[in-house]
Design a protein around this motif. Structure first.
Motif, PDB file in Angstrom:
ATOM      1  N   HIS A 116       0.805  -1.215   0.000  1.00 21.01           N
ATOM      2  CA  HIS A 116       0.000   0.000   0.000  1.00 21.01           C
ATOM      3  C   HIS A 116       0.841   1.269   0.000  1.00 21.01           C
ATOM      4  CE1 HIS A 116      -3.792  -2.121   0.369  1.00 21.01           C
ATOM      5  NE2 HIS A 116      -3.153  -2.939   1.184  1.00 21.01           N
ATOM      6  N   HIS A 117       2.014   1.210   0.603  1.00 18.85           N
ATOM      7  CA  HIS A 117       2.872   2.386   0.681  1.00 18.85           C
ATOM      8  C   HIS A 117       4.301   1.976   0.354  1.00 18.85           C
ATOM      9  CE1 HIS A 117       4.231   6.311   1.913  1.00 18.85           C
ATOM     10  NE2 HIS A 117       5.163   5.732   2.646  1.00 18.85           N
ATOM     11  N   LEU A 118       4.978   2.781  -0.441  1.00 24.92           N
ATOM     12  CA  LEU A 118       6.369   2.505  -0.798  1.00 24.92           C
ATOM     13  C   LEU A 118       7.294   3.423  -0.019  1.00 24.92           C
ATOM     14  CD1 LEU A 118       6.144   2.081  -4.661  1.00 24.92           C
ATOM     15  CD2 LEU A 118       6.091   0.332  -2.889  1.00 24.92           C
ATOM     16  N   GLU A 119       8.138   2.824   0.802  1.00 27.73           N
ATOM     17  CA  GLU A 119       9.148   3.545   1.572  1.00 27.73           C
ATOM     18  C   GLU A 119      10.506   3.346   0.908  1.00 27.73           C
ATOM     19  OE1 GLU A 119       9.091   5.507   4.217  1.00 27.73           O
ATOM     20  OE2 GLU A 119       6.924   5.397   4.427  1.00 27.73           O
ATOM     21  N   PRO A 120      11.435   4.254   1.139  1.00 25.92           N
ATOM     22  CA  PRO A 120      12.770   4.099   0.549  1.00 25.92           C
ATOM     23  C   PRO A 120      13.533   2.938   1.167  1.00 25.92           C
ATOM     24  CG  PRO A 120      12.736   5.953   2.046  1.00 25.92           C
ATOM     25  CD  PRO A 120      11.318   5.462   1.940  1.00 25.92           C
TER      26      PRO A 120
END
Length: 123
Positions: free
Chosen positions: A76-80
Motif C-alpha cells: 500500500h505504501h512505498l518507503e525508501p
C-alpha cells in the motif's frame, strides 16, 4: 511456501530468478546471498505486503541486479530502501494496490530508467 530461507549452498551463474506465483509473504534477509549473479528477479503474483524485508534481502544483489518485477502483490505504501540498488534499471510494481509513495523511494534507485506503477491508486 510463504517464507524463503537461504540455501546451504551458493548457486553461481544463475542470472534470472523467477519466484512468481509462489504464495510468498516474506523473504529471509540472507536468501539472495545464495544467488550472487542474479540480474533479473521476478516476485510477481505473490502475497507480499511489507517490502522492508525484501529490500533488505536485495542488498545482497546490489552489484548485479538490474530488473525487479514485483507486480500483483498487496503493498500500500512505498518507503525508501536503507541502501540504494545502484544498478537497477527497471522496476515493475503495477497492480500492487499502492496508494502512496514516499518521495525518497525514488532515491533508492539512482540508475532507474523504467518504473511501472500503473494500475495502482496513488493519491
Amino acid at each position: 511456501m510463504t517464507h524463503l530461507y537461504p540455501f546451504n549452498t551458493t548457486i553461481y551463474d544463475a542470472t534470472r530468478l523467477d519466484l512468481s506465483h509462489s504464495a510468498l509473504t516474506s523473504i529471509s534477509r540472507t536468501f539472495f546471498r545464495s544467488f550472487p549473479d542474479v540480474t533479473s528477479l521476478d516476485l510477481s503474483h505473490n502475497s507480499i505486503t511489507d517490502l522492508s524485508h525484501v529490500w533488505e534481502a536485495l542488498a545482497a544483489l546490489n552489484n548485479t541486479l538490474t530488473h525487479i518485477t514485483i507486480n500483483n502483490n498487496d503493498m500500500h505504501h512505498l518507503e525508501p530502501l536503507n541502501d540504494s540498488l545502484h544498478n537497477v534499471k527497471m522496476v515493475n510494481m503495477s497492480y500492487c494496490n499502492i496508494t502512496s509513495v514516499s518521495y525518497r523511494f525514488f532515491t533508492s534507485f539512482p540508475g532507474l530508467k523504467i518504473l511501472d506503477l500503473s494500475h495502482n491508486e496513488i493519491h
